[in-house]
Design a protein around this motif. Sequence first.
Motif, short mmCIF file in Angstrom:
data_model
loop_
_atom_site.label_atom_id
_atom_site.label_comp_id
_atom_site.label_asym_id
_atom_site.label_seq_id
_atom_site.Cartn_x
_atom_site.Cartn_y
_atom_site.Cartn_z
N ASP A 284 0.87 -1.17 0.00
CA ASP A 284 0.00 0.00 0.00
C ASP A 284 0.91 1.23 0.00
N GLY A 285 1.11 1.83 -1.17
CA GLY A 285 2.05 2.93 -1.29
C GLY A 285 3.46 2.43 -1.03
N ASP A 286 4.15 3.02 -0.05
CA ASP A 286 5.51 2.59 0.31
C ASP A 286 5.50 1.53 1.41
N ASN A 287 4.33 1.17 1.89
CA ASN A 287 4.22 0.23 3.01
C ASN A 287 3.89 -1.17 2.51
N TYR A 288 4.55 -2.15 3.12
CA TYR A 288 4.30 -3.56 2.84
C TYR A 288 3.77 -4.24 4.09
N THR A 289 2.99 -5.29 3.87
CA THR A 289 2.56 -6.15 4.97
C THR A 289 2.81 -7.59 4.54
N LEU A 290 3.62 -8.30 5.33
CA LEU A 290 3.88 -9.72 5.11
C LEU A 290 3.06 -10.48 6.14
N THR A 291 2.10 -11.26 5.67
CA THR A 291 1.21 -12.00 6.56
C THR A 291 1.55 -13.48 6.48
N THR A 292 1.75 -14.09 7.64
CA THR A 292 1.96 -15.53 7.75
C THR A 292 0.77 -16.10 8.52
N ILE A 293 0.11 -17.07 7.90
CA ILE A 293 -1.08 -17.67 8.50
C ILE A 293 -0.79 -19.13 8.79
N ASP A 294 -0.97 -19.49 10.06
CA ASP A 294 -0.80 -20.86 10.51
C ASP A 294 -1.84 -21.08 11.60
N ALA A 295 -1.42 -21.62 12.76
CA ALA A 295 -2.34 -21.74 13.88
C ALA A 295 -2.80 -20.35 14.32
N SER A 296 -1.95 -19.36 14.05
CA SER A 296 -2.30 -17.96 14.31
C SER A 296 -1.87 -17.15 13.09
N THR A 297 -2.23 -15.89 13.09
CA THR A 297 -1.87 -15.00 11.99
C THR A 297 -0.87 -13.98 12.51
N LYS A 298 0.25 -13.83 11.79
CA LYS A 298 1.26 -12.84 12.15
C LYS A 298 1.42 -11.88 10.99
N GLU A 299 1.22 -10.60 11.28
CA GLU A 299 1.42 -9.56 10.28
C GLU A 299 2.68 -8.78 10.61
N MET A 300 3.53 -8.59 9.62
CA MET A 300 4.74 -7.79 9.78
C MET A 300 4.64 -6.63 8.78
N LYS A 301 4.59 -5.42 9.30
CA LYS A 301 4.48 -4.24 8.45
C LYS A 301 5.87 -3.60 8.35
N PHE A 302 6.25 -3.20 7.11
CA PHE A 302 7.57 -2.62 6.92
C PHE A 302 7.59 -1.70 5.71
N LYS A 303 8.62 -0.87 5.69
CA LYS A 303 8.97 -0.06 4.53
C LYS A 303 10.33 -0.55 4.06
N GLU A 304 10.51 -0.61 2.76
CA GLU A 304 11.78 -1.09 2.22
C GLU A 304 12.93 -0.24 2.73
N GLY A 305 13.98 -0.93 3.23
CA GLY A 305 15.19 -0.26 3.66
C GLY A 305 15.13 0.38 5.03
N VAL A 306 14.00 0.31 5.72
CA VAL A 306 13.84 0.94 7.03
C VAL A 306 13.90 -0.14 8.12
N GLU A 307 14.93 -0.05 8.98
CA GLU A 307 15.11 -1.03 10.05
C GLU A 307 14.03 -0.85 11.12
N PHE A 308 13.55 -1.99 11.66
CA PHE A 308 12.57 -1.96 12.73
C PHE A 308 12.82 -3.13 13.67
N ASP A 309 12.21 -3.07 14.85
CA ASP A 309 12.32 -4.16 15.82
C ASP A 309 11.27 -5.21 15.52
N GLU A 310 11.73 -6.45 15.26
CA GLU A 310 10.83 -7.57 14.99
C GLU A 310 10.84 -8.50 16.19
N SER A 311 9.67 -8.80 16.72
CA SER A 311 9.54 -9.73 17.83
C SER A 311 9.49 -11.15 17.27
#
Length: 133
Positions: free
Chosen positions: A45-72
């Motif tokens: 969506d524009g410059d924003n990405y969302t990587l969704t992993t679906i298994d027993a639960s759903t995990k969404e990771m939102k990021f912008k290309e090249g921008v470091e963030f804290d991932e749990s």
Amino acid sequence: MAYIGKTYKFQKDENFREFLAHLGVPADKVEYLLTSKPSQKLEKDGDNYTLTTIDASTKEMKFKEGVEFDESITPEITAKTTFTVSGNVVTQVQKFEDGRSITLKREYSDDQLVVEITTTGWDSTARRYYAAV
């Protein structure tokens, strides 16, 4: 970027057990990870990405290309994560406090997603294969 918005379902892996063993993942979690069959979807969506992993639960990771963030990764483990997008290849680099790093290179095509996983101190590559659904 025909892969944007497309769902890919896990099919098989190579060397994934060995990768998890190298990381020291507890046996019960290894078995769970080896038997799970997650789906992945990348959206933009524009410059924003969302990587969704679906298994027993759903995990969404939102990021912008090249921008470091804290991932749990787990409640106890956090990584400094950066994504780059180049054509049909999306590369994720996770850097940990102990100096180790993990690189996940996702290569998309119309009918499959191949994730190559490498890490510091391991002279091999794990691969996870997904089919478009």
